[in-house]
Design a protein around this motif. Sequence first.
Motif, short mmCIF file in Angstrom:
data_model
loop_
_atom_site.label_atom_id
_atom_site.label_comp_id
_atom_site.label_asym_id
_atom_site.label_seq_id
_atom_site.Cartn_x
_atom_site.Cartn_y
_atom_site.Cartn_z
N UNK A 161 0.82 -1.21 0.00
CA UNK A 161 0.00 0.00 0.00
C UNK A 161 0.86 1.27 0.00
N UNK A 162 2.16 1.10 -0.25
CA UNK A 162 3.07 2.26 -0.29
C UNK A 162 2.96 2.95 -1.64
N UNK A 163 2.97 4.27 -1.62
CA UNK A 163 2.81 5.05 -2.84
C UNK A 163 3.91 6.10 -2.92
N UNK A 164 4.46 6.28 -4.10
CA UNK A 164 5.47 7.32 -4.29
C UNK A 164 4.76 8.65 -4.50
N UNK A 165 4.97 9.59 -3.57
CA UNK A 165 4.34 10.90 -3.69
C UNK A 165 2.84 10.81 -3.44
N UNK A 174 -7.98 6.09 0.96
CA UNK A 174 -8.06 4.81 0.25
C UNK A 174 -7.10 3.76 0.80
N UNK A 175 -6.54 4.02 1.97
CA UNK A 175 -5.71 3.01 2.63
C UNK A 175 -4.28 2.92 2.15
N UNK A 176 -3.77 4.02 1.59
CA UNK A 176 -2.38 4.04 1.14
C UNK A 176 -1.54 4.95 2.06
N UNK A 177 -0.24 4.90 1.88
CA UNK A 177 0.66 5.77 2.63
C UNK A 177 1.88 6.08 1.78
N UNK A 178 2.57 7.14 2.14
CA UNK A 178 3.79 7.51 1.42
C UNK A 178 4.85 7.97 2.42
#
Length: 236
Positions: A161-165, A174-178
């Motif tokens: 669930x890791x997102x760049x930027x 939406x359950x993501x993190x950066x």
Amino acid sequence: MMNLLERKVPAVLNSEYTGLTLWDALAKHYHWSYWTQALTGTRVVLITSGVVICAALVVTVAWFNKSKALGFSKGSVLSISFILFLALGGIISPFEPLGGGRHNYDCGKGVIDSYEEAASHISQYIKPGDLIYWQGGGVQVVLLALDDIKLFPPQLNSGASYHLGGDIESLTKYGYWNEELSHQWAKEADVLLIEEHALTDWLIEYTSTNKFETAPPTTQIGCQEGSSLHLYRRLP
């Protein structure tokens, strides 16, 4: 490609990157976190493999057309093409994103015992109601042994669930993190619980300050190296 990135930086002009692999040197230079490295590495392998496969398709089609002109039968051309693609698959399969990842099917130690031991260890330092910052891979099950704790849910999926930027409000919705959220949550948490392989870059620097009490790390969990947990409790 990945073998090249595993080569050591030569001792030239006493560079700060001397002794590091090329991949680690790039990560240090650009201040990549563990998950940024993992995501970037996966993309590099997939893009490189895609280019190789597309090139192989173009060559195969061109060779197929030329073979027909030279009088080769359709069956023999297809058979040779099939063998070539099997060979290509065998060549690229060692890469983790293409070969199914790492698995610990053949483990020489008691995996369940190691989880129970780790859970018992960290439960001595975590109190009910603590807000936990989690940074790790696949050993989240140890958190089940902790009573009435609070978490940052997107972290439980780790790199998945890791997102760049990205915009942090949209990501958390939406359950993501950066990386920005990771820094923010680390400052809010009562306890930082970090798997050894993820203890890199800014986390090492942040947990080395006098803001935390450091507990002894757990032993290795399961058979994967770097799976021991490091615990840091924020001082009052």
